[in-house]
Design an enzyme around this catalytic site. Structure first.
Site, PDB file in Angstrom:
ATOM      1  N   ARG A 187       5.604   1.196   6.833  1.00  0.00           N
ATOM      2  CA  ARG A 187       4.268   1.573   6.638  1.00  0.00           C
ATOM      3  C   ARG A 187       3.511   1.835   8.154  1.00  0.00           C
ATOM      4  NH1 ARG A 187       0.548   0.201   2.690  1.00  0.00           N
ATOM      5  NH2 ARG A 187       1.451  -1.754   2.225  1.00  0.00           N
ATOM      6  N   MET A 233      -2.955   8.760  -1.718  1.00  0.00           N
ATOM      7  CA  MET A 233      -2.460   7.708  -2.743  1.00  0.00           C
ATOM      8  C   MET A 233      -1.772   6.807  -1.881  1.00  0.00           C
ATOM      9  SD  MET A 233      -3.977   8.651  -5.345  1.00  0.00           S
ATOM     10  CE  MET A 233      -3.216   7.881  -6.599  1.00  0.00           C
ATOM     11  N   HIS A 235     -13.606   6.706  -4.716  1.00  0.00           N
ATOM     12  CA  HIS A 235     -12.975   6.196  -5.718  1.00  0.00           C
ATOM     13  C   HIS A 235     -13.450   6.443  -7.164  1.00  0.00           C
ATOM     14  CE1 HIS A 235     -10.369   3.388  -8.027  1.00  0.00           C
ATOM     15  NE2 HIS A 235     -11.472   2.806  -8.566  1.00  0.00           N
TER      16      HIS A 235
END
Ligand code: GRF
Length: 217
Positions: A67, A92, A111
């Site tokens: 990541r 996402m 959101h």
């Protein structure tokens, strides 16, 4: 006042990106989108950006074993484009701590629920399951924990009898398309700031009317 340089991160349809593109077309809007990055090569949002002549990059998370390496690549692309403020719009992937710290208070997310309720995926399904009568959407500054961080703005919509996930999502999405540009204007113009993990500076007349769901007779 100089317009803030915005980078938008997407993964899919890009309807919120579209709302931001249209807002930035206004001469008095305090921001310009200078780069759109998708982690998904076929994201529809990339076509929306191209149509609006906005530079795009695809940075596929699958090309990065860690990541941190993916985040570093995002960060480098944003810096190269001179981005000052990042907007996640249906992006996402979760960011690691280094990326979050690097863009702290210069990084927004939208959101589709009234946070801190219903964080995470499938918010509308869980809203219906819980039987709440009012839902909505939230724009907040990004922190490491998913869908958390100082809330800048929210919009509330009623949950109607007979709503399906799709009908509720559509109603909330309409609100999202109005809320995100409104919020970006506030943040990009420097009208708001974060103090002690709360957003301050939201002065001005507020509509005091409560939203009743079901409505009063
Ligand atoms: C929106 O509902 C947004 O709130 C959520 O993902 C969805 C993205 O839709 N984070 P779109 O790609 O902007 O159309």
């Amino acid at each position: 006042m100089s317009r803030k340089r915005i980078g938008v991160l997407i993964s899919g349809r890009g309807s919120n990106l579209q709302a931001l593109i249209e807002a930035c077309n206004a001469r008095d809007f305090p921001a310009d989108i200078v780069l759109v990055i998708s982690n998904v090569p076929q994201a529809q949002g990339l076509l929306r950006a191209e149509t609006a002549h906005i530079p795009t990059r695809t940075i596929n998370h699958k090309d990065f074993p860690l990541r941190e390496a993916f985040d570093a690549c995002l960060d480098a692309a944003l810096n190269e484009a001179g981005v000052e403020l990042v907007c996640n719009a249906g992006f996402m992937r979760l960011h690691g701590q280094t990326f979050v710290a690097r863009w702290r208070d210069r990084h927004l997310n939208i959101h589709p629920s009234l946070l801190p309720a219903f964080k995470g995926l499938d918010a509308h399904a869980r809203v219906l399951e819980a039987g709440v009568r009012i839902s909505g959407c939230t724009v907040h500054f990004v922190r490491s924990e998913m869908d958390s961080g100082p809330i800048v703005a929210q919009a509330a919509v009623p949950v109607l009898n007979g709503d399906t996930e799709a009908s509720l999502a559509a109603r909330v999405l309409e609100a999202e398309h109005r809320l995100y540009p409104h919020t970006l204007r506030l943040v990009a113009s420097g009208a708001v700031s974060v103090e002690g993990e709360r957003v301050v500076g939201l002065a001005g007349e507020q509509d005091q009317a409560p939203l009743f769901s079901p409505p009063l007779p």
